[in-house]
Design a protein around this motif. Structure first.
Motif, PDB file in Angstrom:
ATOM      1  N   VAL A  17      31.848  38.037  36.876  1.00 15.45           N
ATOM      2  CA  VAL A  17      32.856  37.282  37.627  1.00 15.45           C
ATOM      3  C   VAL A  17      32.547  37.310  39.118  1.00 15.45           C
ATOM      4  O   VAL A  17      32.575  36.278  39.788  1.00 15.45           O
ATOM      5  N   ARG A  26      37.098  33.656  44.405  1.00 16.04           N
ATOM      6  CA  ARG A  26      36.841  34.962  43.812  1.00 16.04           C
ATOM      7  C   ARG A  26      36.407  35.987  44.841  1.00 16.04           C
ATOM      8  O   ARG A  26      36.387  37.170  44.545  1.00 16.04           O
ATOM      9  N   SER A 131      41.997  38.177  42.200  1.00 15.49           N
ATOM     10  CA  SER A 131      41.384  37.019  41.548  1.00 15.49           C
ATOM     11  C   SER A 131      40.313  37.459  40.559  1.00 15.49           C
ATOM     12  O   SER A 131      40.246  36.954  39.432  1.00 15.49           O
ATOM     13  N   ASP A 135      40.492  36.871  36.404  1.00  7.55           N
ATOM     14  CA  ASP A 135      39.419  36.188  35.678  1.00  7.55           C
ATOM     15  C   ASP A 135      38.705  37.110  34.699  1.00  7.55           C
ATOM     16  O   ASP A 135      38.377  36.699  33.588  1.00  7.55           O
TER      17      ASP A 135
END
Length: 138
Positions: A17, A26, A131, A135
């Protein structure tokens, strides 16, 4: 500045990620867009150009990116308003998941009070880590 978060996902997923540097939400609250300039043999970005905007300023900066199995390091190499910038992520197995720590250093060439810069960096880091958590746990 250093911030950490616990994530209910394996280290490899968390690093996957974080490595998605085309998705600026992100990793940087102030990032308005990112362009991948180069990719390494593994397909991950090795050089990126980012458009940043915060506290009334806007600029672009280029960053070199390096990886290990548990880290991502983003180091500024060219920027007009940013003199020095390094963002390091370290993911460590912890209990049923991962402890992700983000450490960042930034020096700017514009007159900004250090407390204001630190507060903005801390706020950005917390948003960033939330974030990544969202995710990675999805």
């Amino acid at each position: 500045m250093k911030e950490s978060i616990s994530i209910a996902a394996p280290v490899a997923r968390v690093i996957e990620v974080v490595s998605d540097l085309g998705n600026t939400d992100r990793w940087a609250n102030e990032a308005k867009g990112a362009e991948i300039l180069e990719r390494g043999a593994d397909g991950r970005p090795s050089k990126i150009k980012v458009t940043l905007g915060a506290i009334g300023f806007s600029t672009t900066a280029s960053y070199d990116v390096t990886y290990t199995d548990s880290t991502v390091s983003i180091k500024g190499v060219d920027g007009k308003l940013i003199e020095n910038s390094t963002i390091d992520y370290e993911a460590v197995e912890s209990g049923a998941g991962t402890e992700l720590t983000m450490t960042s250093v930034m020096d700017v060439t514009v007159p900004v009070p250090q407390w204001g810069l630190e507060r903005a960096m801390s706020r950005s880091a917390r948003k960033n880590l939330q974030s990544v958590k969202k995710d990675a746990e999805a």
